[in-house]
Write a protein that holds these residues in place. Structure first.
Motif, PDB file in Angstrom:
ATOM      1  N   ASN A  31       0.935  -1.221  -0.058  1.00 30.87           N
ATOM      2  CA  ASN A  31       0.285  -0.007  -0.115  1.00 30.87           C
ATOM      3  C   ASN A  31       0.941   1.349  -0.007  1.00 30.87           C
ATOM      4  O   ASN A  31       0.468   1.952   0.550  1.00 30.87           O
ATOM      5  N   TYR A  32       2.139   1.187  -0.202  1.00 32.74           N
ATOM      6  CA  TYR A  32       3.374   2.335  -0.255  1.00 32.74           C
ATOM      7  C   TYR A  32       3.996   1.909  -1.037  1.00 32.74           C
ATOM      8  O   TYR A  32       4.104   1.572  -2.086  1.00 32.74           O
ATOM      9  N   VAL A  33       4.845   3.242  -1.545  1.00 34.74           N
ATOM     10  CA  VAL A  33       5.974   3.343  -2.177  1.00 34.74           C
ATOM     11  C   VAL A  33       7.132   2.739  -1.403  1.00 34.74           C
ATOM     12  O   VAL A  33       6.736   3.610  -0.874  1.00 34.74           O
ATOM     13  N   ARG A  52       6.572   1.160  -6.538  1.00 38.31           N
ATOM     14  CA  ARG A  52       5.482   1.338  -6.369  1.00 38.31           C
ATOM     15  C   ARG A  52       5.206   0.108  -6.285  1.00 38.31           C
ATOM     16  O   ARG A  52       4.743  -0.398  -7.599  1.00 38.31           O
ATOM     17  N   ARG A  54       1.708  -1.803  -5.861  1.00 38.07           N
ATOM     18  CA  ARG A  54       0.715  -1.697  -6.434  1.00 38.07           C
ATOM     19  C   ARG A  54       0.672  -1.898  -8.021  1.00 38.07           C
ATOM     20  O   ARG A  54       0.123  -2.647  -8.135  1.00 38.07           O
ATOM     21  N   MET A 102       1.809   7.747  -1.904  1.00 41.24           N
ATOM     22  CA  MET A 102       1.712   6.389  -2.763  1.00 41.24           C
ATOM     23  C   MET A 102       2.510   7.681  -3.827  1.00 41.24           C
ATOM     24  O   MET A 102       1.884   7.278  -5.128  1.00 41.24           O
TER      25      MET A 102
END
Length: 124
Positions: A31-33, A52, A54, A102
């Motif tokens: 859920n993060y960079v 990233r 995601r 993000m």
């Protein structure tokens, strides 16, 4: 409690390789960079690479392109930095950090959770 722990640093000869790891607890890295930064004595902290999670998007500082590779293992909640063809100028304390906004960036100011760092020394 959000925590990042780096490991894998050490002393290596020029041309050698190291793999750094950054393991998160208290939150999911997906859920993060996640960024890798480094700071050499007497110099400012600089961004090296970020990921990233995601979508797997990555970014690298020009001087490490082709030599460093950032990757993730979601099952282990860990991000890695594979460093090959190391040079003496890569010597620094390496940190990982998480960016909850993000934003894919190597600007340290955007990162709000930091590890304690792991020392990388490249020397013959």
């Amino acid at each position: 409690q959000l925590q990042l722990v780096e490991a894998g640093g050490g002393l290596v000869q020029p041309g050698g390789s190291l793999r750094l790891s950054c393991t998160a607890s208290g939150f999911a890295l997906d859920n993060y960079v996640i960024g890798w930064f480094r700071q050499a004595p007497g110099k400012e902290r600089e961004g090296v690479s970020c990921l990233r999670s995601r979508d797997g998007y990555t970014w690298y500082k020009d001087s490490v392109k082709g030599r460093f590779t950032i990757s993730r293992d979601s099952a282990k909640n860990t991000v890695y930095l594979q460093m090959n063809s190391l040079k003496p100028e890569d010597t620094a304390l390496y940190y990982c950090a998480a960016n909850s906004a993000m934003k894919v960036s190597l600007n340290p100011a955007l990162y709000d959770n930091w590890g304690q760092g792991t020392q990388v020394t490249v020397s013959s």
